[in-house]
Write an enzyme that holds these catalytic residues in place. Structure first.
Site, PDB file in Angstrom:
ATOM      1  N   LYS A  42      24.241  42.996  32.763  1.00 40.66           N
ATOM      2  CA  LYS A  42      25.554  42.339  32.659  1.00 40.66           C
ATOM      3  C   LYS A  42      26.538  43.134  31.802  1.00 40.66           C
ATOM      4  O   LYS A  42      27.718  43.239  32.120  1.00 40.66           O
ATOM      5  CB  LYS A  42      25.384  40.917  32.128  1.00 40.66           C
ATOM      6  CG  LYS A  42      24.621  40.041  33.105  1.00 40.66           C
ATOM      7  CD  LYS A  42      24.506  38.619  32.648  1.00 40.66           C
ATOM      8  CE  LYS A  42      23.470  37.852  33.476  1.00 40.66           C
ATOM      9  NZ  LYS A  42      23.686  37.880  34.907  1.00 40.66           N
ATOM     10  N   ASN A  45      27.576  46.259  33.824  1.00 42.58           N
ATOM     11  CA  ASN A  45      28.422  45.867  34.963  1.00 42.58           C
ATOM     12  C   ASN A  45      29.835  45.506  34.501  1.00 42.58           C
ATOM     13  O   ASN A  45      30.832  45.862  35.132  1.00 42.58           O
ATOM     14  CB  ASN A  45      27.840  44.645  35.683  1.00 42.58           C
ATOM     15  CG  ASN A  45      26.530  44.941  36.387  1.00 42.58           C
ATOM     16  OD1 ASN A  45      26.191  46.087  36.624  1.00 42.58           O
ATOM     17  ND2 ASN A  45      25.788  43.896  36.711  1.00 42.58           N
ATOM     18  N   THR A 223      33.946  29.452  35.368  1.00 42.22           N
ATOM     19  CA  THR A 223      33.975  29.929  36.758  1.00 42.22           C
ATOM     20  C   THR A 223      33.146  28.960  37.599  1.00 42.22           C
ATOM     21  O   THR A 223      32.085  28.490  37.177  1.00 42.22           O
ATOM     22  CB  THR A 223      33.453  31.376  36.860  1.00 42.22           C
ATOM     23  OG1 THR A 223      32.192  31.469  36.196  1.00 42.22           O
ATOM     24  CG2 THR A 223      34.424  32.359  36.208  1.00 42.22           C
ATOM     25  N   LEU A 224      33.688  28.642  38.779  1.00 40.88           N
ATOM     26  CA  LEU A 224      33.105  27.575  39.605  1.00 40.88           C
ATOM     27  C   LEU A 224      32.593  28.105  40.938  1.00 40.88           C
ATOM     28  O   LEU A 224      32.580  27.390  41.938  1.00 40.88           O
ATOM     29  CB  LEU A 224      34.160  26.477  39.845  1.00 40.88           C
ATOM     30  CG  LEU A 224      34.760  25.812  38.590  1.00 40.88           C
ATOM     31  CD1 LEU A 224      35.991  24.976  38.933  1.00 40.88           C
ATOM     32  CD2 LEU A 224      33.707  24.928  37.917  1.00 40.88           C
ATOM     33  N   GLY A 225      32.169  29.366  40.986  1.00 36.88           N
ATOM     34  CA  GLY A 225      31.634  29.955  42.219  1.00 36.88           C
ATOM     35  C   GLY A 225      32.656  29.879  43.345  1.00 36.88           C
ATOM     36  O   GLY A 225      33.814  30.276  43.182  1.00 36.88           O
ATOM     37  N   THR A 251      25.875  39.062  43.805  1.00 39.25           N
ATOM     38  CA  THR A 251      25.324  39.552  42.529  1.00 39.25           C
ATOM     39  C   THR A 251      26.404  40.326  41.759  1.00 39.25           C
ATOM     40  O   THR A 251      27.036  41.221  42.316  1.00 39.25           O
ATOM     41  CB  THR A 251      24.128  40.501  42.764  1.00 39.25           C
ATOM     42  OG1 THR A 251      23.357  40.019  43.849  1.00 39.25           O
ATOM     43  CG2 THR A 251      23.273  40.629  41.517  1.00 39.25           C
ATOM     44  N   ASP A 255      30.262  39.205  36.535  1.00 39.16           N
ATOM     45  CA  ASP A 255      30.516  40.394  35.712  1.00 39.16           C
ATOM     46  C   ASP A 255      31.859  41.017  36.085  1.00 39.16           C
ATOM     47  O   ASP A 255      32.623  41.453  35.218  1.00 39.16           O
ATOM     48  CB  ASP A 255      29.400  41.430  35.910  1.00 39.16           C
ATOM     49  CG  ASP A 255      28.049  40.907  35.462  1.00 39.16           C
ATOM     50  OD1 ASP A 255      28.023  40.033  34.576  1.00 39.16           O
ATOM     51  OD2 ASP A 255      27.032  41.362  35.999  1.00 39.16           O
ATOM     52  N   SER A 285      34.516  41.964  44.549  1.00 43.66           N
ATOM     53  CA  SER A 285      33.177  42.522  44.299  1.00 43.66           C
ATOM     54  C   SER A 285      32.107  41.950  45.233  1.00 43.66           C
ATOM     55  O   SER A 285      31.049  42.551  45.370  1.00 43.66           O
ATOM     56  CB  SER A 285      32.768  42.280  42.840  1.00 43.66           C
ATOM     57  OG  SER A 285      32.375  40.935  42.673  1.00 43.66           O
TER      58      SER A 285
HETATM   59  O1  RIB Z   1      24.982  39.714  36.599  1.00 45.78           O
HETATM   60  C1  RIB Z   1      24.232  40.522  37.449  1.00 45.78           C
HETATM   61  C2  RIB Z   1      23.251  41.330  36.679  1.00 45.78           C
HETATM   62  O2  RIB Z   1      22.312  40.462  36.113  1.00 45.78           O
HETATM   63  C3  RIB Z   1      22.458  42.320  37.503  1.00 45.78           C
HETATM   64  O3  RIB Z   1      23.060  43.594  37.532  1.00 45.78           O
HETATM   65  C4  RIB Z   1      21.100  42.313  36.858  1.00 45.78           C
HETATM   66  O4  RIB Z   1      20.840  43.511  36.212  1.00 45.78           O
HETATM   67  C5  RIB Z   1      21.112  41.145  35.895  1.00 45.78           C
HETATM   68  O5  RIB Z   1      21.115  41.549  34.601  1.00 45.78           O
END
Ligand code: RIB
Length: 307
Positions: A42, A45, A223-225, A251, A255, A285
Protein backbone atom coordinates in the site's frame (compact mmCIF):
# COMPACT_ATOMS: atom_id res chain seq x y z
CA UNK A 1 2.04 26.13 -8.89
CA UNK A 2 3.17 25.08 -5.42
CA UNK A 3 4.21 21.45 -5.10
CA UNK A 4 4.96 20.52 -1.51
CA UNK A 5 7.16 17.54 -0.77
CA UNK A 6 5.18 14.38 -0.03
CA UNK A 7 6.72 11.86 2.38
CA UNK A 8 5.06 8.44 2.16
CA UNK A 9 5.82 6.16 5.10
CA UNK A 10 4.62 2.63 4.39
CA UNK A 11 4.96 -0.82 2.97
CA UNK A 12 6.66 -2.35 0.00
CA UNK A 13 5.87 -5.93 -0.97
CA UNK A 14 6.21 -7.72 -4.30
CA UNK A 15 2.78 -8.45 -5.75
CA UNK A 16 2.39 -11.95 -7.19
CA UNK A 17 -0.89 -11.72 -9.05
CA UNK A 18 -2.86 -14.51 -10.72
CA UNK A 19 -6.11 -14.10 -12.63
CA UNK A 20 -8.75 -16.78 -12.32
CA UNK A 21 -12.28 -17.41 -13.64
CA UNK A 22 -13.39 -18.14 -10.04
CA UNK A 23 -11.95 -17.95 -6.52
CA UNK A 24 -10.99 -21.39 -5.14
CA UNK A 25 -12.85 -22.67 -2.07
CA UNK A 26 -10.80 -24.13 0.80
CA UNK A 27 -8.87 -27.17 -0.44
CA UNK A 28 -9.78 -26.55 -4.09
CA UNK A 29 -7.29 -26.01 -6.95
CA UNK A 30 -8.46 -23.77 -9.77
CA UNK A 31 -6.69 -23.33 -13.10
CA UNK A 32 -5.79 -19.63 -13.47
CA UNK A 33 -5.40 -17.75 -16.73
CA UNK A 34 -2.39 -15.44 -16.20
CA UNK A 35 0.34 -14.44 -13.75
CA UNK A 36 2.31 -11.22 -13.21
CA UNK A 37 4.74 -10.07 -10.55
CA UNK A 38 5.76 -6.52 -9.77
CA UNK A 39 6.01 -3.76 -7.16
CA UNK A 40 3.16 -3.51 -4.65
CA UNK A 41 2.28 -2.82 -1.05
CA UNK A 42 0.00 0.00 0.00
CA UNK A 43 2.78 2.45 0.82
CA UNK A 44 4.61 1.88 -2.44
CA UNK A 45 1.41 1.93 -4.50
CA UNK A 46 0.36 5.24 -2.95
CA UNK A 47 3.82 6.71 -3.52
CA UNK A 48 3.69 5.72 -7.20
CA UNK A 49 0.17 7.06 -7.61
CA UNK A 50 1.17 10.38 -6.00
CA UNK A 51 4.31 10.65 -8.13
CA UNK A 52 2.51 9.91 -11.39
CA UNK A 53 -0.16 12.42 -10.39
CA UNK A 54 2.58 15.07 -10.34
CA UNK A 55 3.82 14.84 -6.74
CA UNK A 56 7.35 15.30 -5.44
CA UNK A 57 7.59 12.02 -3.53
CA UNK A 58 9.98 10.49 -1.00
CA UNK A 59 9.12 6.93 0.02
CA UNK A 60 10.24 5.49 3.34
CA UNK A 61 9.99 1.71 3.57
CA UNK A 62 12.11 -1.35 4.39
CA UNK A 63 13.37 -4.00 1.99
CA UNK A 64 15.39 -7.18 2.29
CA UNK A 65 18.77 -7.47 0.60
CA UNK A 66 17.36 -9.80 -2.06
CA UNK A 67 16.14 -9.93 -5.65
CA UNK A 68 12.70 -8.49 -4.76
CA UNK A 69 14.33 -5.59 -2.90
CA UNK A 70 16.58 -4.80 -5.86
CA UNK A 71 13.58 -4.87 -8.17
CA UNK A 72 11.96 -2.23 -5.94
CA UNK A 73 15.00 0.09 -5.89
CA UNK A 74 15.47 -0.15 -9.67
CA UNK A 75 11.80 0.62 -10.11
CA UNK A 76 11.95 3.77 -7.93
CA UNK A 77 14.91 5.03 -9.96
CA UNK A 78 12.85 4.60 -13.11
CA UNK A 79 9.81 6.34 -11.57
CA UNK A 80 12.00 9.13 -10.12
CA UNK A 81 10.77 8.52 -6.59
CA UNK A 82 13.29 9.55 -3.91
CA UNK A 83 14.41 6.24 -2.35
CA UNK A 84 17.28 7.68 -0.29
CA UNK A 85 15.47 6.99 3.01
CA UNK A 86 14.63 3.37 2.22
CA UNK A 87 16.26 0.90 4.62
CA UNK A 88 17.73 -2.31 3.20
CA UNK A 89 18.00 -5.00 5.88
CA UNK A 90 20.32 -7.89 5.09
CA UNK A 91 18.76 -9.96 7.87
CA UNK A 92 15.22 -9.77 6.55
CA UNK A 93 13.24 -10.69 3.44
CA UNK A 94 11.35 -8.27 1.23
CA UNK A 95 7.61 -8.83 1.73
CA UNK A 96 5.26 -10.39 -0.80
CA UNK A 97 1.52 -10.37 -1.50
CA UNK A 98 -0.30 -13.33 -3.00
CA UNK A 99 -3.16 -11.81 -4.98
CA UNK A 100 -5.96 -13.59 -6.82
CA UNK A 101 -8.08 -11.49 -9.18
CA UNK A 102 -11.43 -12.80 -10.36
CA UNK A 103 -11.43 -12.03 -14.08
CA UNK A 104 -15.23 -11.97 -14.21
CA UNK A 105 -15.85 -9.42 -11.45
CA UNK A 106 -12.44 -7.69 -11.16
CA UNK A 107 -12.57 -8.30 -7.37
CA UNK A 108 -9.58 -9.67 -5.46
CA UNK A 109 -8.43 -11.77 -2.50
CA UNK A 110 -5.02 -10.97 -0.97
CA UNK A 111 -2.63 -12.55 1.52
CA UNK A 112 0.20 -10.19 2.55
CA UNK A 113 3.44 -11.45 4.11
CA UNK A 114 4.80 -8.11 5.19
CA UNK A 115 8.49 -9.07 5.66
CA UNK A 116 11.14 -6.37 6.13
CA UNK A 117 8.76 -3.39 6.12
CA UNK A 118 6.95 -4.72 9.17
CA UNK A 119 10.16 -4.45 11.21
CA UNK A 120 10.85 -0.71 11.60
CA UNK A 121 12.99 -0.20 14.68
CA UNK A 122 12.41 2.76 17.04
CA UNK A 123 15.82 4.27 16.23
CA UNK A 124 15.14 4.04 12.48
CA UNK A 125 11.90 5.94 12.93
CA UNK A 126 13.52 8.51 15.22
CA UNK A 127 16.14 9.13 12.53
CA UNK A 128 13.33 10.28 10.21
CA UNK A 129 12.48 13.30 12.37
CA UNK A 130 14.13 15.80 10.00
CA UNK A 131 12.63 14.19 6.89
CA UNK A 132 9.16 14.32 8.40
CA UNK A 133 9.54 17.84 9.75
CA UNK A 134 10.66 19.19 6.37
CA UNK A 135 7.82 17.48 4.45
CA UNK A 136 4.88 19.42 3.04
CA UNK A 137 2.53 16.52 3.78
CA UNK A 138 2.94 13.00 5.21
CA UNK A 139 0.96 10.00 3.95
CA UNK A 140 0.72 6.75 5.97
CA UNK A 141 -1.21 3.47 5.94
CA UNK A 142 -1.37 0.58 8.42
CA UNK A 143 0.63 -2.17 6.71
CA UNK A 144 3.95 -1.49 8.48
CA UNK A 145 4.39 -2.19 12.21
CA UNK A 146 1.85 0.04 14.00
CA UNK A 147 4.08 1.75 16.60
CA UNK A 148 6.38 2.96 13.82
CA UNK A 149 3.48 4.48 11.90
CA UNK A 150 2.03 6.09 15.03
CA UNK A 151 5.41 7.63 15.81
CA UNK A 152 5.76 9.09 12.31
CA UNK A 153 2.27 10.61 12.60
CA UNK A 154 3.16 12.01 16.02
CA UNK A 155 6.39 13.56 14.67
CA UNK A 156 4.45 15.15 11.81
CA UNK A 157 1.85 16.52 14.24
CA UNK A 158 4.56 17.98 16.47
CA UNK A 159 6.19 19.65 13.45
CA UNK A 160 2.87 21.04 12.17
CA UNK A 161 3.07 18.97 8.96
CA UNK A 162 -0.35 17.90 7.59
CA UNK A 163 -1.04 14.15 7.69
CA UNK A 164 -3.11 11.77 5.57
CA UNK A 165 -3.82 8.40 7.22
CA UNK A 166 -5.33 5.67 5.08
CA UNK A 167 -6.21 3.07 7.78
CA UNK A 168 -5.68 0.04 5.58
CA UNK A 169 -5.64 -2.82 6.29
CA UNK A 170 -8.23 -2.16 9.00
CA UNK A 171 -7.17 -2.08 12.60
CA UNK A 172 -8.64 -0.45 15.71
CA UNK A 173 -6.69 2.72 16.44
CA UNK A 174 -5.88 4.37 19.79
CA UNK A 175 -7.72 7.68 20.29
CA UNK A 176 -4.42 9.55 20.64
CA UNK A 177 -3.47 8.45 17.10
CA UNK A 178 -6.77 9.67 15.62
CA UNK A 179 -6.61 12.99 17.46
CA UNK A 180 -5.14 15.62 15.15
CA UNK A 181 -5.05 13.56 11.92
CA UNK A 182 -5.70 16.06 9.11
CA UNK A 183 -7.18 13.67 6.53
CA UNK A 184 -8.44 10.21 7.51
CA UNK A 185 -9.42 8.00 4.57
CA UNK A 186 -11.00 4.62 5.48
CA UNK A 187 -13.16 2.53 3.15
CA UNK A 188 -16.54 1.29 4.40
CA UNK A 189 -15.11 -1.79 6.14
CA UNK A 190 -12.29 0.10 7.81
CA UNK A 191 -14.69 2.85 8.91
CA UNK A 192 -16.95 0.24 10.52
CA UNK A 193 -14.12 -1.55 12.33
CA UNK A 194 -12.74 1.73 13.67
CA UNK A 195 -16.02 3.48 14.59
CA UNK A 196 -18.43 0.59 15.17
CA UNK A 197 -20.90 2.18 12.71
CA UNK A 198 -21.87 -0.09 9.79
CA UNK A 199 -21.28 2.01 6.67
CA UNK A 200 -23.44 1.22 3.64
CA UNK A 201 -24.40 4.64 2.25
CA UNK A 202 -23.88 8.38 2.76
CA UNK A 203 -26.20 8.53 5.75
CA UNK A 204 -24.30 5.86 7.69
CA UNK A 205 -20.98 7.28 6.43
CA UNK A 206 -21.98 10.62 7.96
CA UNK A 207 -22.59 8.92 11.33
CA UNK A 208 -19.21 7.18 11.18
CA UNK A 209 -17.58 10.47 10.19
CA UNK A 210 -19.14 12.16 13.23
CA UNK A 211 -17.53 9.57 15.51
CA UNK A 212 -14.15 10.30 13.92
CA UNK A 213 -14.58 14.08 14.04
CA UNK A 214 -15.50 13.66 17.71
CA UNK A 215 -12.13 12.00 18.25
CA UNK A 216 -10.23 14.93 16.78
CA UNK A 217 -9.87 13.92 13.11
CA UNK A 218 -10.03 17.15 11.08
CA UNK A 219 -11.31 15.84 7.72
CA UNK A 220 -12.88 12.43 7.11
CA UNK A 221 -13.03 10.80 3.68
CA UNK A 222 -14.89 7.47 3.46
CA UNK A 223 -14.48 5.67 0.15
CA UNK A 224 -17.58 3.68 -0.74
CA UNK A 225 -16.34 1.43 -3.58
CA UNK A 226 -18.75 1.48 -6.50
CA UNK A 227 -20.87 4.10 -4.66
CA UNK A 228 -18.11 6.74 -4.69
CA UNK A 229 -17.05 8.66 -1.61
CA UNK A 230 -18.42 10.66 1.33
CA UNK A 231 -16.34 13.36 3.02
CA UNK A 232 -17.00 15.59 6.00
CA UNK A 233 -15.32 18.17 8.21
CA UNK A 234 -16.72 20.53 10.84
CA UNK A 235 -18.06 22.94 8.23
CA UNK A 236 -19.01 20.96 5.12
CA UNK A 237 -19.73 17.61 3.54
CA UNK A 238 -18.98 16.39 0.01
CA UNK A 239 -20.03 13.36 -2.00
CA UNK A 240 -18.88 12.01 -5.36
CA UNK A 241 -19.66 9.06 -7.60
CA UNK A 242 -17.06 7.04 -9.51
CA UNK A 243 -16.21 7.87 -13.10
CA UNK A 244 -17.55 5.40 -15.67
CA UNK A 245 -14.89 2.83 -16.56
CA UNK A 246 -14.67 -0.80 -17.67
CA UNK A 247 -13.56 -2.63 -14.51
CA UNK A 248 -10.63 -5.00 -15.05
CA UNK A 249 -8.99 -5.17 -11.60
CA UNK A 250 -9.96 -3.20 -8.49
CA UNK A 251 -6.72 -4.09 -6.59
CA UNK A 252 -4.99 -0.88 -5.53
CA UNK A 253 -7.92 1.43 -6.35
CA UNK A 254 -7.88 2.76 -2.77
CA UNK A 255 -4.14 3.34 -3.07
CA UNK A 256 -4.65 5.25 -6.31
CA UNK A 257 -7.31 7.40 -4.62
CA UNK A 258 -5.01 8.21 -1.68
CA UNK A 259 -2.00 8.94 -3.88
CA UNK A 260 -3.95 11.19 -6.22
CA UNK A 261 -5.74 12.92 -3.33
CA UNK A 262 -2.47 13.61 -1.50
CA UNK A 263 -0.71 14.86 -4.65
CA UNK A 264 -3.60 17.26 -5.20
CA UNK A 265 -3.40 18.59 -1.62
CA UNK A 266 0.38 18.99 -2.03
CA UNK A 267 -0.24 20.98 -5.18
CA UNK A 268 -2.38 23.39 -3.16
CA UNK A 269 -5.86 22.24 -4.21
CA UNK A 270 -8.84 22.65 -1.89
CA UNK A 271 -10.23 19.65 0.02
CA UNK A 272 -13.14 19.43 -2.45
CA UNK A 273 -10.91 19.63 -5.55
CA UNK A 274 -8.47 17.08 -4.09
CA UNK A 275 -11.36 14.66 -3.49
CA UNK A 276 -12.35 14.92 -7.14
CA UNK A 277 -8.74 14.42 -8.20
CA UNK A 278 -8.38 11.32 -5.99
CA UNK A 279 -11.69 9.95 -7.24
CA UNK A 280 -10.58 10.15 -10.89
CA UNK A 281 -7.16 8.67 -10.03
CA UNK A 282 -8.86 5.72 -8.30
CA UNK A 283 -11.36 5.30 -11.13
CA UNK A 284 -8.74 5.18 -13.86
CA UNK A 285 -6.67 2.63 -11.93
CA UNK A 286 -9.32 -0.12 -12.16
CA UNK A 287 -9.19 -0.14 -15.96
CA UNK A 288 -5.86 -1.98 -16.00
CA UNK A 289 -4.55 -5.20 -14.47
CA UNK A 290 -2.22 -4.94 -11.49
CA UNK A 291 -1.54 -2.31 -8.84
CA UNK A 292 1.50 -0.23 -9.76
CA UNK A 293 1.16 -0.66 -13.56
CA UNK A 294 -2.42 0.59 -13.30
CA UNK A 295 -1.61 3.92 -11.61
CA UNK A 296 -2.60 6.71 -14.04
CA UNK A 297 -0.46 9.72 -14.99
CA UNK A 298 -1.31 13.39 -14.36
CA UNK A 299 -2.21 13.99 -18.04
CA UNK A 300 -4.73 11.11 -18.03
CA UNK A 301 -6.28 12.33 -14.77
CA UNK A 302 -6.55 15.91 -16.02
CA UNK A 303 -8.06 14.82 -19.34
CA UNK A 304 -10.94 13.20 -17.43
CA UNK A 305 -11.29 16.14 -15.01
CA UNK A 306 -11.43 18.65 -17.87
CA UNK A 307 -14.10 16.75 -19.83
O1 RIB B 1 -3.89 -2.14 -1.74
C1 RIB B 1 -3.40 -3.12 -2.59
C2 RIB B 1 -2.14 -3.70 -2.06
O2 RIB B 1 -2.43 -4.39 -0.88
C3 RIB B 1 -1.46 -4.70 -2.97
O3 RIB B 1 -0.50 -4.10 -3.81
C4 RIB B 1 -0.88 -5.71 -2.02
O4 RIB B 1 0.50 -5.65 -2.00
C5 RIB B 1 -1.47 -5.39 -0.66
O5 RIB B 1 -0.55 -4.87 0.19
Amino acid sequence: MENKKIVVFGSYVTDLTGRTPKFPTEGETVMGVSFKSGPGGKGSNQAVAAKRAGGDVTLVTRLGEDAFGKLALDFYDKEEIDSSKIIVDKNSDTGAALIIVNEVTGQNEIVVIIGACGEFKPEEVQALEGTVASAGIVLCQLETNPEATYKVLEMAKQAGVPTVLNPAPARKLPDEVLNGIDYFTPNETEAEIITGVAVTDCESASKAADVLLGKGVKNVVITLGSKGYYAKNEKSEFTGTPIKVAVVDTTGAGDAFNGGFTAALAAGMSFEAALKYGNVTGGLSVEKLGTTPAMPYKEEIETVLNK
